[in-house]
Design an enzyme around this catalytic site. Sequence first.
Site, short mmCIF file in Angstrom:
data_model
loop_
_atom_site.label_atom_id
_atom_site.label_comp_id
_atom_site.label_asym_id
_atom_site.label_seq_id
_atom_site.Cartn_x
_atom_site.Cartn_y
_atom_site.Cartn_z
CD GLU A 1 -3.24 0.47 2.09
OE1 GLU A 1 -3.93 -0.54 2.00
OE2 GLU A 1 -3.33 1.26 3.05
CG HIS B 1 6.03 -29.95 2.68
ND1 HIS B 1 6.43 -31.25 2.46
CD2 HIS B 1 6.85 -29.46 3.64
CE1 HIS B 1 7.43 -31.54 3.28
NE2 HIS B 1 7.71 -30.47 4.00
CE LYS C 1 -11.46 3.07 2.74
NZ LYS C 1 -10.92 3.94 3.77
O1 PA5 Z 1 -3.17 2.21 5.67
C1 PA5 Z 1 -4.27 2.72 5.46
O2 PA5 Z 1 -4.42 3.94 5.54
C2 PA5 Z 1 -5.49 1.89 5.17
O3 PA5 Z 1 -5.20 0.57 4.86
C3 PA5 Z 1 -6.43 1.92 6.36
O4 PA5 Z 1 -5.78 1.41 7.48
C4 PA5 Z 1 -7.71 1.13 6.10
O5 PA5 Z 1 -8.33 1.57 4.91
C5 PA5 Z 1 -8.68 1.29 7.27
O6 PA5 Z 1 -8.99 2.64 7.47
P1 PA5 Z 1 -9.62 3.18 8.80
O7 PA5 Z 1 -8.69 2.94 9.90
O8 PA5 Z 1 -9.85 4.62 8.52
O9 PA5 Z 1 -10.91 2.43 9.02
#
Ligand code: PA5
Length: 528
Positions: A322, A351, A455
Site C-alpha cells: 500500500e 511443501h 471505496k
Molecule cells: O493504511 C491505510 O491507511 C489503510 O489501509 C487503512 O488502514 C484502512 O483503509 C482502514 O482505514 P480506517 O482505519 O480509517 O478504518
Amino acid sequence: MSTISSWQNFQQHYLDLPELGMSIDTSLMVPPDELPQALDKLFRNAFQQMRELEEGSLANPDENRMVGHYWLRNPELAPSAEIKKVICDTLGKILQFAKQIQQKIIQPQQADSFRNVLLLGIGGSALGPQFVQNALASEADQMQFYFLDNTDPDGIDQVMASIGKELNMTLTLVISKSGGTKETRNAMLEVRHVYESSGLDFSKHTVAVTGEGSQLDQLAKNENWLRRFPMRDWVGGRTSVLSAVGLLPAALQGLDIEEILNGAKIMDGLTRRKDVSKNPAAMLAWMWHHAGAGQGEKAMVMLPYKDRLLLFSRYLQQLVMESLGKEKDFAGKTVHQGLTVYGNKGSTDQHAFVQQLREGPADFFVTFIEVLRDRKNASIEVEPGITSGDFLQGFLLGTREALFQNGRSSLTITLEEINPKSLGALIALFERAVGLYATLIGINAYHQPGVEAGKRAAEDVIELSLKIQSHLKSNPAQQFSASSLAEILEESAKISTVFKLLEHLAANGRLQKFSGSDPFSACYQENC
Ligand code: PA5
C-alpha cells in the site's frame, strides 16, 4: 551464482545488531561490494528527507499532513509540546485502562470480568494488532482475542458463534482512523445487533479508537461508550500499530507494550545511521532496489521459519504494497511502482510454493527470518542428538542454499528470540525500510489513492443496488430480466453489474428468480 558464497563474503555482508539480538545476512543477494555512486546519492537524499519527516515536515503532501509514527516510540522527537503530550497521555491512558479491565475495576454489565476482546477493524486498523497478538501469544495472556476484519456476514457469524455465551464477558474494540470505513461500520452494526439481541447494552462493552471528531468518535461520545482513544492525522493507518491501534489490544493481552516501544526506538536509532552498510533499514532498501532494479521487478517472498510469525507476511503485504504500489511519482510521472510481497511460513511452504521458487520463474527474492531460540523449555530429541528445532533450522539453511544454487537470491534476518522488544524492532525496521526505499524511487509512501478509489467504486455499486430494489418494489407485479432492468434504469453500460446484483439479491431470498433458457434470460421480481 553456483555455490554458497564464501566465508569472507558472508562476513562482509553480515550486519550484526547486538543491541537487539538481531543480524541481517545479505551475502546471498550477491550485492556489489560497494554501494554504487548513483545509489549513494539517492541515499543521501533519502536520509535528508527522513530527517525532515522526523522533524515534522509535511511529508505526505497529497494529504497535507505530517508523518509521525517515529514519535510514538520517542515522544521527545515530536515537533511540538502538544503532540508529545498526546502521545504520553494516550500511552498512560492505555496502561491505566488495561489495568482497570484486568483488575476487574471496569466490569461488564452482566459478568464480573471481561475475558475476551473482539477487535473490529480493517487494513492498518487490524493487520498490525492481529500480527502482534499472534506473535506474542502465550499462556500468560490475560484475554482471549477475536477479530472481525471484513463485511462478510458468514465470517461475522462464525466469530460470533465462537464467542457464543461469553459475549457478556467480551470487550469490543472498534478501530478506524477515519471512523467511516464501511467494513468496520458494518461489523460494528452487526456486533451491536448481537449484543442487543442478547439483552446487553453495547455501549457498556465497547471502546472506540478513532480520529477525533470522526463519525465513530461522535457515536461513541453520544452513546457514552466505555472509552475513546484518539488517533491523530499524523499517524497513517499502516504505520499505526505502535499507536493506540496496536498498543491498546496488546496491553489488554497483558503484553509489555513499553518494551515493544523500546525495541522500536532502538531500531529507529540504528536506522538513522548515515552509513548504508551499518544501517539495517537502508540495507534492506538497497537490497530491494538491487533485486528489482528500482522498478520492483522481483517480488519479495517472506519466509519466517516460525509459526508465530505467520501473520508477518500479511502485515508486511499491506505496509509495503500500500505504501510502494503507486502509479505516479512525486513529479507526477507515471511509474507504476511497487514491490510485491507474499509468503506464509517455513518449513510449511516447502511443501507448497517453494517448488516453484526453486524451479519456476526467477521473479523473486526471499526474505528468510530465522529465530535462534526454539522454545521456552528444553526440547526432546527426535533423532539422536537432533531436535525438531534443529530440523526447522536445517530446512531453512538447506532451502536458502538450494535456492542460491539455482540462481535465486535471498537475505536472512536472524532474531535471537521473539519477544516484545524484538517484535517492536522488526516492525520499526520495515517501516523505515519502506520509507527510505520510497524516497529512492521518488514516490509518496504515505498516501493510498488506490484504496480510496476502491471505496468510491463500491459506493457506486451500492447505489445501483438501491435503484434496482426500489424499482422492483414500485413494480411488484412485474418480472424483469437483467437487460430490461438495466435499460429502464438507464444503466445499459452496467448490465453485467445489474445481473450480478440481481443474482445476489435472489440468492439471499430478497427477490424471486425465474430461470430462463440460459442464465441471462432469467427474470426477477419483488418477493410476494
Ligand atoms: O493504511 C491505510 O491507511 C489503510 O489501509 C487503512 O488502514 C484502512 O483503509 C482502514 O482505514 P480506517 O482505519 O480509517 O478504518
